[in-house]
Enzyme design. Sequence first.
Site, PDB file in Angstrom:
ATOM      1  N   GLU A 142       2.082   1.823   1.293  1.00  0.00           N
ATOM      2  CA  GLU A 142       3.255   1.153   0.980  1.00  0.00           C
ATOM      3  C   GLU A 142       3.389   0.095  -0.202  1.00  0.00           C
ATOM      4  OE1 GLU A 142       3.424  -0.855   4.808  1.00  0.00           O
ATOM      5  OE2 GLU A 142       4.076   1.157   5.625  1.00  0.00           O
TER       6      GLU A 142
ATOM      7  N   HIS B  70      -3.922   0.526   7.840  1.00  0.00           N
ATOM      8  CA  HIS B  70      -3.333   1.623   8.324  1.00  0.00           C
ATOM      9  C   HIS B  70      -4.233   2.081   9.593  1.00  0.00           C
ATOM     10  CE1 HIS B  70      -2.257   6.080   8.392  1.00  0.00           C
ATOM     11  NE2 HIS B  70      -1.375   5.662   7.659  1.00  0.00           N
TER      12      HIS B  70
END
Lengths: 379, 379
Positions: free
Chosen positions: B303, B245
Amino acid sequence: MVSSGLDGIVAATTRLSRVDGDRGELVIAGYAIEQLAEYATFEETTWLLWHGDLPSVAQLDTFAAQLAAERDISAATIRLLRDCADRQIEPMDALRIAAGTLSLMSDDAPGIVARLPTIVAGYWRLQRGLEPLAPRPDLRHAANFLYLLDGEPPNPERVKALETYLNTVVDHGLNASTFTARVITSTGDLVSAVVGALGALKGPLHGGAPGPALDMVFEIADASRAEAALRRKLAAGEKLMGFGHRVYKVRDPRADVLARAAQRLFTRAGDMSLYALARAVETQALRLLEEYKPGRKLQTNVEFYTALLLHGLGFDVPLFTPTFAVSRVSGWIAHAFEQRQANRIIRPESEYIGPIDRTWVPAVNRSSGDWLTADSGAR
Amino acid sequence: MVSSGLDGIVAATTRLSRVDGDRGELVIAGYAIEQLAEYATFEETTWLLWHGDLPSVAQLDTFAAQLAAERDISAATIRLLRDCADRQIEPMDALRIAAGTLSLMSDDAPGIVARLPTIVAGYWRLQRGLEPLAPRPDLRHAANFLYLLDGEPPNPERVKALETYLNTVVDHGLNASTFTARVITSTGDLVSAVVGALGALKGPLHGGAPGPALDMVFEIADASRAEAALRRKLAAGEKLMGFGHRVYKVRDPRADVLARAAQRLFTRAGDMSLYALARAVETQALRLLEEYKPGRKLQTNVEFYTALLLHGLGFDVPLFTPTFAVSRVSGWIAHAFEQRQANRIIRPESEYIGPIDRTWVPAVNRSSGDWLTADSGAR
């Protein structure tokens, strides 16, 4: 340090336009706006922005033919425009709504540029109880837009005036709508970028101000009343619409280009009264702005002569911002291309200034007295 | 200095969320995400973001009733969804297109939040040849969304799992879609801001990645094959979807919240095999990422468990990003409110690096040889 308007932050390099606010200069892909506005067709301006150079004759013909072939909009889009007209949706909202459906046909760049005039003119007609007209592939972009509005064979002087306008406002650095297009392009597709930019453009702080500038001229109605009327406004603390710009500290170069185009248009039409009135209002306004706001350097901006020129073309005020979009869409797409070439997701930071370490309290245990002031938070 | 991704530029102060990427902490309006996700209804989370405090029982009931009353979408919107389904438009494009038409009904904030699930579920059904269902005003927001998808009376465990997801991803600093909403709000209206944000969200770099994370788990299919399969991917230079990320350098706190919710959901459903497989893949992936990319600190992101949880709810991959939007819209609108409270048009600068002082040459005099390389400029 918080940069809430991102003033002074350089968010992109660009080969599209250079806005020099101190000198009052605007360069579009290397060409002074005065040259480009005067000589180019809108097809050439669009090609220049998308490719970096002016097209050859063959390239220009091919590109113009491609645009001409992609002007039809889908039955679904027309039906939606009828729904918008039934509900008296404002033109910029209807344009945004209808532009969103361009994904139903194709999302290529020429198709988007080609279809925006079809949407704008179709909606303008529907709002007046008229049926939309079919685009004419034998006409170039600007001429076709004029035809789509009133169904008349467009005369070359009106085409030239419209084309000058479209060229003049096609790109202008990272204004709010163009920046929106780049932010969306950093993760999304072209239609999404254009739809987002249309949403930003519609605001009165950005694309929505040419109407009021013209209203002011009409309200004054007679040059002899200009000084008194403007003094009244300034004394009441009102802003004079059509004057002042966040970037330009001298005269917006686009104002001169559009003033000349308006002068030509009104001269040929044989009635200079409105043009003369606007000039007189401008002269008084500049003099009085210096008197009431000394040193603020408030100059005539692009909106003042946009309003005059578009009015001279027979456009009414609700058409002004949509017509701006018909031009600026080429700039948005050019910026989207640039963004894609060296893309990095545009994701600034925020500084959290709220509470931390709150502990969850079930609803039944929340004292309702705490919320007496809370409603002010929602609008 | 050019900040092309605006990294490190603080573009706003906010009371909505604090993302601490070094500690792996996410605070939503004062509450740790672990608490909010677990205890709140989505109505409470939305109210909290819009008003700054949790609602009293009376406020919550009123707000929930208001949302329930505004779920219907117009006939024009449904017709447009049918057009989209006929043309096999992707769900996120259909959602953006249909959301654009919300201006046809009302553009108030609760109406937008209330209608997004109706659009998402209606389109999901139309794509499968099923008729859209009418919203059920007797159900709360999350339960109604589940009902609109499959027409089954939603059981509390599925509602709880969905609500945990919706709470978890509702806001996350100035990501690309949220920043888009703020840029558009700085000149435009609420529907425009949401439509622009939907355009940004759909990109694979932002909202579009949970699908591939799940694909990878299915592809591996058996825990014993995880190491070999992941080594093959890493050796081939592939990215492992669901890991890494831009902000979090430690484990994304949302991953744990969603992992626990998924564990609960699969436990109650009585089949832990997929959950166990995902855990095994995650363990191997983290170990191998450290081996292949030492020091890069690539951790499980939101996710990975989003995909597992939504799959556990029976959602298929095309529903993942639209469901993300059903949650995030409350955050976008909260940011729009904040932006309006202390608004300044968001208008950064660009640095012009193109040519200047070019002189206009009529098309017939342009040498076409100059343009051999020009085509690379347009896409």
